[in-house]
Scaffold this active site. Sequence first.
Site, PDB file in Angstrom:
ATOM      1  N   ASN A 215      45.487   1.076  14.326  1.00  0.00           N
ATOM      2  CA  ASN A 215      46.738   0.599  13.619  1.00  0.00           C
ATOM      3  C   ASN A 215      47.701   1.859  13.688  1.00  0.00           C
ATOM      4  OD1 ASN A 215      46.894   1.468  10.882  1.00  0.00           O
ATOM      5  ND2 ASN A 215      44.942   0.319  10.726  1.00  0.00           N
ATOM      6  N   ILE A 312      38.446  -3.374   0.459  1.00  0.00           N
ATOM      7  CA  ILE A 312      38.161  -2.133  -0.540  1.00  0.00           C
ATOM      8  C   ILE A 312      38.710  -2.593  -2.027  1.00  0.00           C
ATOM      9  CG2 ILE A 312      37.712   0.330  -0.836  1.00  0.00           C
ATOM     10  CD1 ILE A 312      38.040   0.346   2.301  1.00  0.00           C
ATOM     11  N   LYS A 342      49.501 -11.373  -3.052  1.00  0.00           N
ATOM     12  CA  LYS A 342      48.318 -10.330  -2.689  1.00  0.00           C
ATOM     13  C   LYS A 342      48.065  -9.909  -4.206  1.00  0.00           C
ATOM     14  CE  LYS A 342      48.777  -9.000   1.858  1.00  0.00           C
ATOM     15  NZ  LYS A 342      49.498  -8.291   2.823  1.00  0.00           N
TER      16      LYS A 342
HETATM   17  N1  CTP Z   1      43.083  -3.278   1.929  1.00  0.00           N
HETATM   18  C1  CTP Z   1      41.888  -2.665   1.628  1.00  0.00           C
HETATM   19  N2  CTP Z   1      40.502  -3.220   2.384  1.00  0.00           N
HETATM   20  C2  CTP Z   1      40.756  -3.997   3.251  1.00  0.00           C
HETATM   21  C3  CTP Z   1      42.194  -4.466   3.752  1.00  0.00           C
HETATM   22  C4  CTP Z   1      43.140  -3.962   2.879  1.00  0.00           C
HETATM   23  O1  CTP Z   1      41.347  -1.886   0.424  1.00  0.00           O
HETATM   24  N3  CTP Z   1      39.835  -4.397   4.025  1.00  0.00           N
HETATM   25  C5  CTP Z   1      44.129  -2.943   1.104  1.00  0.00           C
HETATM   26  C6  CTP Z   1      45.217  -1.922   1.580  1.00  0.00           C
HETATM   27  O2  CTP Z   1      44.816  -0.445   1.495  1.00  0.00           O
HETATM   28  C7  CTP Z   1      46.508  -2.356   0.838  1.00  0.00           C
HETATM   29  C8  CTP Z   1      46.132  -3.652   0.405  1.00  0.00           C
HETATM   30  O3  CTP Z   1      44.798  -3.858   0.597  1.00  0.00           O
HETATM   31  O4  CTP Z   1      46.586  -1.654  -0.351  1.00  0.00           O
HETATM   32  C9  CTP Z   1      46.800  -4.556   1.440  1.00  0.00           C
HETATM   33  O5  CTP Z   1      46.334  -4.658   2.754  1.00  0.00           O
HETATM   34  P1  CTP Z   1      47.314  -5.477   3.930  1.00  0.00           P
HETATM   35  O6  CTP Z   1      46.686  -5.295   5.274  1.00  0.00           O
HETATM   36  O7  CTP Z   1      48.664  -5.404   3.720  1.00  0.00           O
HETATM   37  O8  CTP Z   1      46.850  -7.076   3.190  1.00  0.00           O
HETATM   38  P2  CTP Z   1      45.733  -7.813   3.748  1.00  0.00           P
HETATM   39  O9  CTP Z   1      45.265  -7.870   2.427  1.00  0.00           O
HETATM   40  O10 CTP Z   1      44.762  -7.340   4.855  1.00  0.00           O
HETATM   41  O11 CTP Z   1      46.256  -9.149   3.866  1.00  0.00           O
HETATM   42  P3  CTP Z   1      47.141  -9.667   5.350  1.00  0.00           P
HETATM   43  O12 CTP Z   1      46.543  -8.636   6.566  1.00  0.00           O
HETATM   44  O13 CTP Z   1      46.789 -10.935   5.662  1.00  0.00           O
HETATM   45  O14 CTP Z   1      48.357  -9.365   5.351  1.00  0.00           O
END
Ligand code: CTP
Length: 410
Positions: A215, A312, A342
């Site tokens: 990404n 995580i 969230k």
């Molecule tokens: N995060 C994480 N582990 C993952 C995915 C996300 O720790 N496998 C953490 C990111 O570091 C961030 C937060 O969760 O602090 C939000 O991540 P984001 O990608 O914005 O949201 P998602 O929970 O993945 O939801 P979506 O993709 O549906 O928007």
Amino acid sequence: MQSDENRALAGRRILLGVTGGIAAYKTVELVRLLVKSGAEVQVVMSGGASQFVTPMTLQAVSGRPVRQALFDEAHEAAMGHIELARWAELILVAPASASFMARLANGFADNLLSTLCLASAAPLCLAPAMNQQMWQNPATQENASRLLRRGVQLWGPASGDQACGEVGPGRMVEPEALFQQACRHFTSGVLAGVRVLLTAGPTREPIDPVRFIGNRSSGKMGFALARAFVALGAHVELVAGPVVLVTPPGVERVDVETAREMEQAVLDRVASCDIFVGCAAVADYRPEVAADQKIKKDNEQMAIQLVRNNDILAAVAAMPEGPFTVGFAAETQSPEHYAEKKRLAKKVDMIAANLVGAQSGGFERDENALTLLWAGGQAVLPMADKGVLAQQLVTLIAEHYENRHTTKDT
Ligand code: CTP
């Protein structure tokens, strides 16, 4: 609290710079607070400052003759400017105007105050004060970020009503708050002894030995946060995905590539941390299998089966007796709405929402704007250089972390 503050500043030698700006009248109160708490305060005014507050007033509250000119025989004979630069244990410039920041960023020594800043090894803190448009101007933002990279601390600016009738970031932080910052400075940082674990950057999920799903995260925000935490005295461990950034001084860095490696690196370290900040853009899915050999283009179409990675941040937030948790939510629409969802779903203490996409800050940019949400409150941090934003964010995290502890302890 008052007695701790008194002890923190008693006998401390503070060089207080005052530059031109309407907020200069508030500096009188700041000097009064510092002197009352036992600090020795030497005021140095720029030419513009005396348009807003008189040297006589500042002399009266500080109890010392105010210094203004670089080549002033009488004062130079008493204490030369190099001697004065060595005398200072802390240099605080309040208000710091846009032009003073520009002068400092470029290393000019064309007046007494900028010369002292260059000639002194003392920590340098600025309380910026200017019109909101001037603060947000890319020239000022670049100067602010250059100064931050050199270790200069920015105390503010605050947001709100301005003397010019506009509303926005650029107000000088109030004298009482600056006074408290000065106290904290001399008690070795608000986060002294606090252990912070951060994730930053993207992850790469291999498809085959040469291809991956990734990404656009640059890791800049996470690295800026790591630097800002160190500045407040924290011990910082940074789990970084693949980024091309220099490790900030004082930070312990662990490099990982995939979401699963990042998860493992976090789980190995989380038990001993007090604050966890999930700033990484972790891939939500990974290819179910990564091919051993490079995939050939034998077919017209191909499909890659993806499986979910563990979250995580949510895992850390769910830990009994876990650390104080801060997450990020990068959204392309309604950031506050989705971020609040969230925050509740992942049960984190604070979440920083930002808009990403074509016209926004965030990914691959040096600037960003954030809305920080917590149970029962929020703070808007307007578009600014990521270094500046990180300092503001870390200050808020530190306040909430402290409050949680105070509430738990009492
Ligand atoms: N995060 C994480 N582990 C993952 C995915 C996300 O720790 N496998 C953490 C990111 O570091 C961030 C937060 O969760 O602090 C939000 O991540 P984001 O990608 O914005 O949201 P998602 O929970 O993945 O939801 P979506 O993709 O549906 O928007």
